[in-house]
Enzyme design. Structure first.
Site, short mmCIF file in Angstrom:
data_model
loop_
_atom_site.label_atom_id
_atom_site.label_comp_id
_atom_site.label_asym_id
_atom_site.label_seq_id
_atom_site.Cartn_x
_atom_site.Cartn_y
_atom_site.Cartn_z
CE LYS A 155 -3.86 2.06 2.61
NZ LYS A 155 -4.78 1.87 3.77
CB SER A 192 -7.79 3.87 2.64
OG SER A 192 -6.95 3.35 3.66
CB SER A 249 -8.33 1.00 5.57
OG SER A 249 -9.02 2.21 5.62
#
Length: 502
Positions: free
Chosen positions: A112, A187, A211
């Site tokens: 990420k 996210s 997330s």
């Protein structure tokens, strides 16, 4: 940035890939045997050690898969093609020389884009940081590199991890491989979409208020939010200090366990890091769940949940019973009445304002920040320090009261999300519904895992969340593995799935 790394911007639809020689990213040698990409880390590891293919060949295949589907999914912000191939070559030489780093040796994964990577840009999903190149890597990235992973690149995310939609005003929206018009969740949107579409064997995510769990649920994969402090966040751009966690996502429980093994551990450079004895998260995966007690939470587990999701989670709890667990109803006072999600979210917003607010206010051109971030800062500025400090004082008592339930049961069950993936253009209220099964468990700091447990009438995946007591990740993985072994949901592939072969 390291030499040869491909930068993806909204203006680019594909990715730069290295070339040269038989088996390169552009194709395979004439007459080469073509086989499907591995379905798991364990399968890939066996093939690497048997000589069926090398890490370089596997890495090149995944880079071709990324080139194939990136224009449709927008799962990546930065693709590190040249670096990945060179690293895979080094790992191959090590393995051939008898140096085996363990089960992740030579395994291609993704990170990420808020985990710092030395020499490779880390944007945190924001135009504000579009050219940010860290000098050092985060603890998680360093630990996973030491374990032998190959990083294919940095994945799409909501700007500054603000939101669960997978939308991004600067880098464009990520898309769900089950239905490209729908959200992949956020996210950790790019990690979730890339894994589900077969573009890698696993990846890192972060979870403040869902997330990791949201993209796991909406993409039909598995993801675990560990206990608060179990995974170091040193070198990870924060969203909310008191809520943030790092964790892995993958297509199976066993793969998640292997990735968590590499990520977890005490880190003196991270002040929230928890000292705990070393633990083998994969050791108990075949132990079964006979005799365990699973709690359905009264007036909570099925409250304000869509019918298809209720049906799938009820069927999943029945499967747990068939596997030998006892499913009982429990009551948790803090979850029994109307939940003050706005209060919990205000704590997050206060901390976010403390983290980013000064830089935001000092920036003349506010348009380099997206609308969600601007709104979060504006709301965070309105949260008083008195409210925040009072909430933190109450947290310890709330946490202790919550954990009383684990004297009655070994784990709790809820839907991961009350809905399947909404369309990307859905309202904020639609996305906010998911807070009910995410924020409370983030607030009390306990671990939770999302595993695929079914599909709705239109074929979109549904996730089941299992919640455990502090530092009981191994038990959650054991329960999840038993359920996974009795079902086939994790084996299903979305319509948008790579066609690349090795």
């Amino acid at each position: 940035m390291g030499a040869g790394a491909a930068l993806l911007t909204p203006a680019l639809s594909g990715c730069a890939v290295p070339s040269g020689g038989p088996g390169d990213v552009g194709g395979t040698s004439v007459g080469a045997t073509r086989r499907e990409l591995p379905s798991s880390i364990t399968e890939a590891g066996k093939a690497l050690r048997s000589g069926a293919y090398s890490s370089e060949e596997l890495t090149r295949a995944y880079l071709r898969a990324i080139a194939e589907l990136q224009p449709r999914l927008n799962a990546f912000i930065t693709i590190t093609a040249d670096e990945a191939v060179e690293h895979a070559r080094r790992l191959d030489r090590e393995l051939w020389a008898g140096k085996d780093r363990g089960p992740l040796h030579g395994i291609p994964i993704v990170h990420k884009d808020l985990f710092d990577t030395a020499g490779v840009r880390t944007t945190v999903g924001s135009e504000f940081f579009k050219d940010r190149i860290p000098r050092t890597s985060s603890t998680v990235v360093e630990r996973m590199a030491h374990a032998g992973v190959v990083s294919l690149g940095k994945t799409h995310m909501n700007e500054f991890a603000a939101g669960t939609s997978g939308t991004n005003a600067y880098f464009g929206d990520a898309h769900n491989p089950w239905d490209l018009a729908r959200s992949p969740g956020g996210s950790s949107s790019g990690t979730g979409a890339a894994i589900a579409a077969g573009l890698c064997l696993g990846g890192t995510g972060s979870d403040t208020g869902g997330s990791i769990r949201v993209p796991a649920s909406w993409n039909g994969i598995t993801g675990i939010r560990p206990s608060f402090g179990r995974v170091s966040l040193s070198g990870v751009y924060p969203r909310a200090y008191s809520l943030d966690c790092g964790g892995p996502l993958a297509r199976s429980v066993a793969d998640v366990a292997l990735l968590l093994q590499a990520m977890a551990g005490y880190d003196p450079t991270y002040k929230a890091s928890v000292q705990a004895p070393p633990e083998d998260f994969a050791r108990g995966l075949a132990a079964g769940i006979r005799g365990l007690r699973i709690g359905v939470i009264e007036n909570y587990t099925y409250r304000d949940v869509d019918p298809d999701v209720i049906k799938a989670v009820e069927a999943a709890t029945s499967t747990l019973e068939q596997l030998g667990a006892t499913v009982v109803q429990v009551r948790i006072p803090m979850l029994a009445g109307p939940l003050e999600y706005s209060s919990l979210f205000n704590i997050l917003l206060y901390e976010f304002n403390q983290i980013l607010g000064d830089e935001y206010r000092a920036t003349a051109n506010k348009s380099v920040f997206g609308p969600i971030v601007r709104g979060n800062i504006a709301k965070g500025e309105q949260v008083s320090r008195e409210f925040y400090e009072r909430s933190l004082k109450e947290r310890s008592q709330q946490k202790s009261a919550f954990r009383e339930v684990f004297k009655q049961v070994d784990a709790l069950v809820t839907p991961t999300m009350p809905t399947v993936a909404p369309v990307l253009s859905a309202s904020g209220d639609t996305y906010d519904r998911g807070r009910q099964f995410a924020l409370p468990f983030s607030w009390v700091g306990v671990p939770s895992i999302s595993v695929p447990c079914g599909f709705d009438a239109s074929g979109l995946p549904i996730g089941m969340q299992l919640v455990g007591d502090e530092m009981r990740e191994a038990l959650l993985l054991q329960i999840a593995a038993a359920f996974e072994g009795a079902t086939t949901y994790h084996r299903m592939r979305p319509p948008t799935f790579t066609t690349v072969r090795i």
